[in-house]
Design a protein around this motif. Structure first.
Motif, short mmCIF file in Angstrom:
data_model
loop_
_atom_site.label_atom_id
_atom_site.label_comp_id
_atom_site.label_asym_id
_atom_site.label_seq_id
_atom_site.Cartn_x
_atom_site.Cartn_y
_atom_site.Cartn_z
N ILE A 281 0.79 -1.24 0.04
CA ILE A 281 -0.15 -0.17 -0.06
C ILE A 281 0.98 1.29 0.02
O ILE A 281 0.27 2.39 -0.59
CB ILE A 281 -1.04 0.03 1.18
N TRP A 282 1.87 1.26 0.57
CA TRP A 282 2.42 2.36 0.79
C TRP A 282 3.65 2.85 -0.43
O TRP A 282 3.95 3.98 -0.75
CB TRP A 282 3.72 2.33 1.90
N ASP A 283 3.62 1.68 -1.40
CA ASP A 283 4.37 2.08 -2.84
C ASP A 283 3.55 3.10 -3.71
O ASP A 283 4.13 3.19 -4.93
CB ASP A 283 4.97 0.77 -3.34
N CYS A 284 2.26 3.02 -3.45
CA CYS A 284 1.48 3.81 -4.69
C CYS A 284 1.66 5.17 -4.60
O CYS A 284 1.89 5.97 -3.47
CB CYS A 284 -0.02 3.68 -4.23
N THR A 285 2.15 6.06 -5.57
CA THR A 285 2.33 7.31 -5.58
C THR A 285 0.98 8.15 -5.47
O THR A 285 1.35 9.53 -5.56
CB THR A 285 2.95 7.91 -6.67
N ARG A 286 -0.16 7.96 -5.40
CA ARG A 286 -1.35 8.52 -5.31
C ARG A 286 -1.51 9.32 -6.64
O ARG A 286 -2.00 10.47 -6.65
CB ARG A 286 -1.36 9.22 -4.03
N CYS A 287 -1.15 8.63 -7.79
CA CYS A 287 -1.35 9.62 -9.12
C CYS A 287 -2.65 9.72 -9.57
O CYS A 287 -2.89 10.33 -10.59
CB CYS A 287 -0.47 8.96 -9.97
N ASN A 288 -3.63 8.79 -8.96
CA ASN A 288 -5.14 9.07 -9.53
C ASN A 288 -5.41 8.27 -10.79
O ASN A 288 -6.39 8.38 -11.39
CB ASN A 288 -5.40 10.56 -9.67
N MET A 289 -4.35 7.75 -11.60
CA MET A 289 -4.44 7.26 -12.66
C MET A 289 -5.46 6.05 -12.60
O MET A 289 -6.49 5.97 -13.43
CB MET A 289 -3.27 6.64 -13.44
N CYS A 290 -5.41 5.01 -11.76
CA CYS A 290 -6.54 3.92 -11.46
C CYS A 290 -7.88 4.66 -11.55
O CYS A 290 -8.94 4.15 -11.86
CB CYS A 290 -6.02 3.19 -10.45
N VAL A 291 -7.95 5.77 -10.57
CA VAL A 291 -9.30 6.24 -10.35
C VAL A 291 -10.08 6.72 -11.57
O VAL A 291 -10.99 6.61 -12.00
CB VAL A 291 -9.13 7.52 -9.39
N GLU A 292 -9.00 7.47 -12.49
CA GLU A 292 -9.30 8.09 -13.74
C GLU A 292 -9.85 7.14 -14.89
O GLU A 292 -10.94 7.17 -15.35
CB GLU A 292 -8.20 8.86 -14.30
N VAL A 293 -9.30 5.82 -14.82
CA VAL A 293 -9.55 4.96 -15.92
C VAL A 293 -10.58 3.94 -15.38
O VAL A 293 -10.96 3.13 -16.36
CB VAL A 293 -8.26 4.40 -16.56
N CYS A 294 -10.55 3.59 -14.18
CA CYS A 294 -11.53 2.37 -13.75
C CYS A 294 -13.19 2.66 -14.36
O CYS A 294 -13.64 3.56 -13.92
CB CYS A 294 -11.61 2.34 -12.40
N PRO A 295 -13.44 1.86 -15.12
CA PRO A 295 -14.73 2.09 -15.72
C PRO A 295 -16.05 1.71 -14.65
O PRO A 295 -17.38 1.92 -15.07
CB PRO A 295 -14.83 1.00 -16.91
N LYS A 296 -15.55 1.25 -13.58
CA LYS A 296 -16.96 0.86 -12.45
C LYS A 296 -16.82 1.70 -11.16
O LYS A 296 -17.47 1.19 -10.40
CB LYS A 296 -16.45 -0.63 -12.10
N GLY A 297 -16.06 2.51 -10.93
CA GLY A 297 -15.94 3.66 -9.88
C GLY A 297 -15.49 3.05 -8.69
O GLY A 297 -15.88 3.45 -7.75
N VAL A 298 -14.61 1.98 -8.88
CA VAL A 298 -14.12 1.34 -8.01
C VAL A 298 -13.00 2.41 -7.00
O VAL A 298 -12.79 2.24 -5.75
CB VAL A 298 -13.23 0.10 -8.44
N ALA A 299 -12.34 3.14 -7.86
CA ALA A 299 -11.52 4.07 -7.32
C ALA A 299 -10.35 3.52 -6.56
O ALA A 299 -10.27 3.64 -5.27
CB ALA A 299 -12.22 5.07 -6.68
N PRO A 300 -9.48 2.53 -6.95
CA PRO A 300 -8.55 1.76 -6.25
C PRO A 300 -7.65 2.65 -5.43
O PRO A 300 -7.57 2.24 -4.16
CB PRO A 300 -7.85 1.03 -7.15
N MET A 301 -7.29 3.81 -5.83
CA MET A 301 -6.36 4.50 -5.01
C MET A 301 -7.04 4.97 -3.67
O MET A 301 -6.54 4.96 -2.62
CB MET A 301 -5.96 5.78 -5.74
N ASN A 302 -8.48 5.44 -3.57
CA ASN A 302 -9.02 5.77 -2.51
C ASN A 302 -9.12 4.59 -1.60
O ASN A 302 -9.12 4.60 -0.43
CB ASN A 302 -10.44 6.26 -2.84
N ARG A 303 -9.20 3.48 -2.25
CA ARG A 303 -9.26 2.36 -1.23
C ARG A 303 -7.85 1.91 -0.74
O ARG A 303 -7.87 1.61 0.63
CB ARG A 303 -9.70 0.82 -2.05
N ILE A 304 -6.88 2.30 -1.60
CA ILE A 304 -5.31 1.99 -0.77
C ILE A 304 -5.31 3.13 0.21
O ILE A 304 -4.66 2.65 1.33
CB ILE A 304 -4.40 2.35 -2.02
N LEU A 305 -5.71 4.34 0.13
CA LEU A 305 -5.85 5.34 1.24
C LEU A 305 -6.62 5.01 2.42
O LEU A 305 -6.13 5.07 3.54
CB LEU A 305 -6.38 6.74 0.77
N GLN A 306 -7.56 4.16 2.12
CA GLN A 306 -8.34 3.58 3.48
C GLN A 306 -7.51 2.71 4.04
O GLN A 306 -7.45 2.46 5.22
CB GLN A 306 -9.76 3.25 2.93
#
Ligand code: SF4
Ligand code: SF4
Ligand code: FES
Lengths: 299, 335
Positions: free
Chosen positions: B202-227
């Motif tokens: 979890i700490w290796d993610c740069t929080r670049c928001n790319m996954c949030v931007e491209v996910c077609p299903k609103g999973v927003a993976p980065m926000n889950r990593i932050l949680q």
């Protein structure tokens, strides 16, 4: 048209390790006739980091900054992609949760502050294109940077998530740096890394990955003939400029690329002296770049 | 409407991709997947692509269009081109994965990382006799975004850290990790958070928001990593650079109101991590030589004399009072 005036949030970095950004922003704003009222008692946005531990504190601090701007009756301007992203995110969260907003306003009440959703919050990049206007910028150019090639480096948070960063009202926001580069007579160099992460957020966690990211972007832009990169984000600047020698060592790429803050680029085109914008206070020397300036100005 | 495609083609076993261009007339309502199927049916039967449901459910058709991952069946051509009939869409296979043929990628690493996070519930106790487990609506609502994942791989394709580090567990699997760790029925939350906090987690993610931007299903993976990060810190799993970085950063704000940049590195890597700190010394010296070192920040946050912004007493008041905003344990944690 009335003069442009903003409540100005300079961010921690321009008041700390990147004084050249603070100085050049103020100088360029002055020349362009943009009035900045600095919020000298506003606190850090949290940069997404405080949010990992204490999102509520970060929400309250940002709401406080917004309320300070509203008290002045002014839109808010920042000079950092990260600040922009965080501020937009908090605005979105508070606008969508009126009950929570009420509680946050309760925390601000001691200072007589209150935030009402709807404040305009813009990075200097957006201010230049949307409020000042590229035509006026073109007209203000004293030293067209003809023949010089600049690569944009946006910084993640000014682009994503695009949904909360005004993509529907301003669909070209992911092209503004290129538009500005053209407006001042220079040539934009587009490359695949320009909208990716600079690596800065994980510099202390995974140094190799962080420096590899930075090195890759610089290397790619250099291969495509960029004379310098330009960024609206001082955190990107830190990795791209201050960490560039380290990135060179880790990636083994033979890189040497001056990195400009957006206002420094504008200042050059406005005919300001490089020293006035502290272009002699970079880790990667800007000398070769400045030697290419059409009028041969030097540091 | 005219449709123009430039498709990246790779033959099995070959390292030399080439591009094929196609141009044809199609209905206004055409999706990218419709267009590619048209190519395969009428223009070039050798084009390799993967699809099944054609309605954004199965997750088989993710690919890159103009440099960004999307589900082909969900992407209307007109939305990609903005109605510009001269716009040639560049269609490529997903990134960060080997290509099998043309637009078909090998998703083995996607699945192996999914397995790495133990993506199944491990309850501490059996459900009450003759009953099922009971969970609150709130807790399950919080997990709904994550449960929407269709395993398409779009987020993994465009993850900016994975690009430089193949070991990073990457967004989809970390979102799944949140889905199981935050489920009230799971009994292994602490062990999981310890494991997810390790290198490549979890700490290796740069929080670049790319996954949030491209996910077609609103999973927003980065926000889950932050949680997950917030949960890990709450559980005291802080003996790692990521958690220390968050701690020193937050401390610098609650102490001085603004970021203390000088202490970020030593505070994160560990004060006694001499080897690591030595690595940063040349960088610090370069900053000082360039006249950029903020010497007013040399006293560490929390120590007498540390740098305070103007009006710090007002900020302190906010720090104190904002504690009342914290959701109570039973409430949902979500962004
Ligand atoms: S936010 Fe993190 S997980 Fe998501 S794409 Fe960026 S680095 Fe990867
Ligand atoms: S998180 Fe989103 S993008 Fe990633 S695999 Fe799941 S549905 Fe696809
Ligand atoms: S074909 Fe099933 S998701 Fe696109």
């Amino acid at each position: 048209m009335s003069a442009l005036k903003y409540a100005f949030w300079p961010g921690c970095v321009s008041k700390g390790v990147a004084p050249e950004l603070y100085v050049s922003t103020n100088r360029v704003a002055q020349v362009l006739g943009i009035e900045l009222v600095e919020l000298d008692q506003a606190a850090c946005t949290g940069a997404g980091v405080v949010q990992e531990q204490n999102p509520e504190l970060a929400d309250a601090l940002n709401a406080r900054t917004f309320a300070m701007a509203q008290q002045l009756g002014l839109p808010l301007m920042n000079i950092c992609s990260t600040c922009q992203g965080i501020e937009s995110m908090v605005q979105d969260k508070l606008a969508k949760n009126p009950e929570y907003l009420e509680k946050v306003n309760g925390v601000l009440a001691d200072e007589g502050l209150r935030y009402t959703p709807g404040l305009v919050v813009k990075n200097f990049l957006w201010v230049l294109v949307e409020d000042f206007g590229l035509d006026k910028l073109k007209a203000a150019v004293k030293r067209p940077l003809t023949g010089m090639r600049f690569g944009p480096f946006y910084g993640c948070y000014i682009l994503r998530p695009s949904e909360i960063l005004g993509k529907s009202e301003h669909p070209a926001r992911d092209k503004y740096i290129e538009m500005i580069i053209e407006a001042i007579g220079a040539t934009p160099v587009t490359y695949s890394g320009q909208k990716k992460c600079c690596g800065f957020p994980i510099l202390t966690v995974n140094r190799e990955n962080s420096l590899q990211q930075t090195g890759n972007h610089i290397h790619e832009a250099q291969d495509l003939g960029a004379d310098a990169l330009v960024s609206p984000c001082p955190l990107c600047h830190l990795n791209l400029d201050a960490q560039q020698p380290a990135a060179k060592a880790v990636t083994k790429y033979d890189i040497e690329m001056p990195i400009l803050h957006l206002p420094q680029l504008i200042g050059l085109a406005l005919g300001l002296e490089p020293k006035e914008m502290r272009l002699d206070h970079h880790v990667v020397s800007t000398k070769k770049l400045l030697d290419k300036l059409p009028q041969g100005a030097a540091v | 409407m005219k449709v123009r495609l430039k498709v990246k083609r790779t033959d099995p076993g070959s390292n030399e991709p080439r591009y094929s261009s196609y141009e044809f007339e199609a209905e206004q309502s055409v999706t990218l997947l419709d267009a590619l199927i048209h190519v395969r049916e009428y223009e070039d039967g050798t084009l390799g692509l993967r699809c099944s449901c054609r309605s954004a459910i199965c997750g088989s058709c993710a690919m890159r269009v103009d440099g960004r991952a999307r589900l082909a069946c969900r992407a209307k051509v007109i939305a990609i081109t903005g109605g510009d009939e001269d716009h040639e869409m560049v269609v490529e296979p997903m990134g960060n994965m080997p290509v099998i043929k043309d637009l078909v990628t090998d998703m083995e690493s996607f699945w192996s990382k999914m397995r790495q996070v133990d993506p199944y519930l491990q309850p501490a106790q059996a459900p009450p006799a003759n009953e099922e487990y009971r969970v609150t609506n709130e807790a399950m609502l919080d997990l709904t975004h994550t449960m929407n994942c269709i395993m398409c791989g779009a987020c993994v394709s465009d993850c900016t850290v994975l690009e430089v580090d193949k070991n990073f567990i990457a967004p989809a699997a970390l979102a799944k990790a949140y889905r199981v760790a935050a489920d009230p029925r799971d009994g292994k939350e602490h062990d999981r958070l310890v494991k997810y906090s390790e290198y490549s987690g979890i700490w290796d993610c740069t929080r670049c928001n790319m996954c949030v931007e491209v996910c077609p299903k609103g999973v927003a993976p980065m926000n889950r990593i932050l949680q997950l990060r917030e949960m890990a810190i709450e559980q005291g799993i802080t003996n790692n650079a990521g958690a220390r970085h968050t701690n020193i950063f937050t401390k610098s704000i609650t102490d001085g109101g603004r970021l203390n940049e000088v202490w970020m590195v030593p505070g994160s890597v560990g004060l006694f991590n001499i080897g690591r700190i030595t690595k940063e010394m040349p960088g610090a010296i370069r900053l000082a030589l360039a006249g950029k070192m903020p010497f007013n920040q040399v006293i560490p946050p929390g120590m007498p004399g540390s740098h305070k912004m103007k009006g710090m007493d007002r900020v302190r008041n906010i720090v104190r009072k904002s504690a009342s905003l914290k959701p109570k344990k039973a409430e949902v944690k979500s962004s």
